[in-house]
Design a protein around this motif. Structure first.
Motif: not given
Length: 350
Positions: A133, A135, A138-139, A141
């Motif tokens: 989780l 940052p 993030s892409d 996820r």
């Protein structure tokens, strides 16, 4: 920890390990069709425990590399499985490693998605470390969510659950994803538990530690137990870690973790033998910091039932415990998935 629902819905679990998630989902009311795992000692752990529980009849334990596993071997018609669950390997996203993510050869998200496509279960549950989780991922996820949506699923939530909030005497945050087909997703309700008094290490291990000291004929036993217990009542444990097969024997983690264990009266420099196998009481029970934990006690810290036994030599058994998903957390998530299925069935008059 007991079963709360009728064994009504089917499940298949990948990366099953020693069965932490399997125990939790079983207690939530899921009847396992298969548990798939690559480690031979963990597979033996699963087999020996399943053999002792008639409620697990019909569950296959399959030792296989998930990247090479053909879903046809399960003989489950597409669209009939209720839940596909798994704790895909954590090292690609763990802060303790290089966090190579999707570039790590151990990343099994692609294999999971292949099974989602081939089995098309009603729900999918994925467990991983909190690092997923971060940052920096993030892409990745976002692409995972898009992959689910392309296959006709809704991601109900992707959240961080903390084991101590579920009665587990340990700090163990886990990233949990639940995705469901739309007709079930609309009934899914995600909620974290109400604030509760924490279960301490002392409470969780009182009886087993008392039994260990009672098993030795030593005048220091009562004093040593009381010294440990007073400290162990102070809080929950740091994260139990399984470690890598490439590095040494079993202990309770890096220096910071060992200091946290010492504050709870536990020596983190190794794992003790079980009481019936204790040969060196100075090492296992009377170290200056306090007693070492046995594999069985480490499993209690993870939330396993007392009668769940682990196969393999001590280091292999402890590694299985340290890599496990705490059963009470898996049970709580499973109960929410189960409730969504029940709500959908009731709405349809089934």
């Amino acid at each position: 920890m007991t079963r709360t629902n009728e064994l009504k819905y089917t499940s298949v679990e990948i990366c099953a390990g020693a069965g932490g998630q399997a125990v939790g989902l079983h207690n939530a009311g899921f009847k396992h069709a298969a548990l798939i795992e690559i480690d031979k000692d963990a597979c033996q752990t699963l087999r020996q425990n399943i053999a002792r529980h008639s409620e697990w009849d019909g569950c296959q334990v399959i030792e296989a590399d998930l990247n090479e596993f053909p879903s046809a071997q399960l003989a489950i018609p597409r669209g009939t499985l209720d839940l596909l669950a798994g704790g895909v390997p954590c090292p690609p996203f763990s802060a303790a490693g290089k966090q190579l993510g999707e570039d790590d050869e151990r990343n099994l998200f692609p294999a999971m998605f292949r099974l989602v496509d081939e089995l098309h279960p009603k729900a999918v549950m994925i467990e991983n470390v909190r690092g997923l989780l971060d940052p920096k991922f993030s892409d990745y996820r976002a692409r995972i969510v898009q992959d689910f949506e392309r296959q006709g699923y809704e991601v109900c939530y992707w959240d961080l659950l903390e084991a101590k909030d579920y009665g587990v005497p340990q700090l163990r945050p886990r990233a949990i994803l639940v995705a469901m087909q739309p007709e079930y997703a609309k009934y899914f309700q995600h909620h974290k538990p109400e604030p509760r008094e924490l279960v301490t290490v002392g409470q969780a291990l009182h009886d087993s530690m008392r039994a260990r000291y009672d098993a030795v004929d030593d005048p220091r036993a009562d004093w040593a137990f009381k010294r440990w217990y007073e400290k162990a009542l102070e809080g929950v444990a740091p994260t139990v870690v399984g470690g890598s097969k490439k590095h040494g024997g079993a202990d309770l983690g890096p220096t910071r973790a060992k200091r946290a264990w010492a504050e709870l009266g536990v020596c983190g420099l190794g794992i003790a033998n079980e009481p019936e196998d204790t040969k060196d009481v100075e090492r296992d029970l009377f170290a200056p910091v306090g007693p070492k934990l046995t594999v069985t006690q480490a499993a209690l810290i993870q939330g396993f039932p007392e009668d769940w036994k682990f196969s393999g030599r001590k280091t292999a058994a402890y590694r299985q415990v340290g890599n496990a998903f705490p059963p009470p957390v898996a049970q709580a998530v499973g109960e929410q998935i189960y409730a969504a299925f029940e709500a959908a069935a009731e709405a349809e008059g089934l």
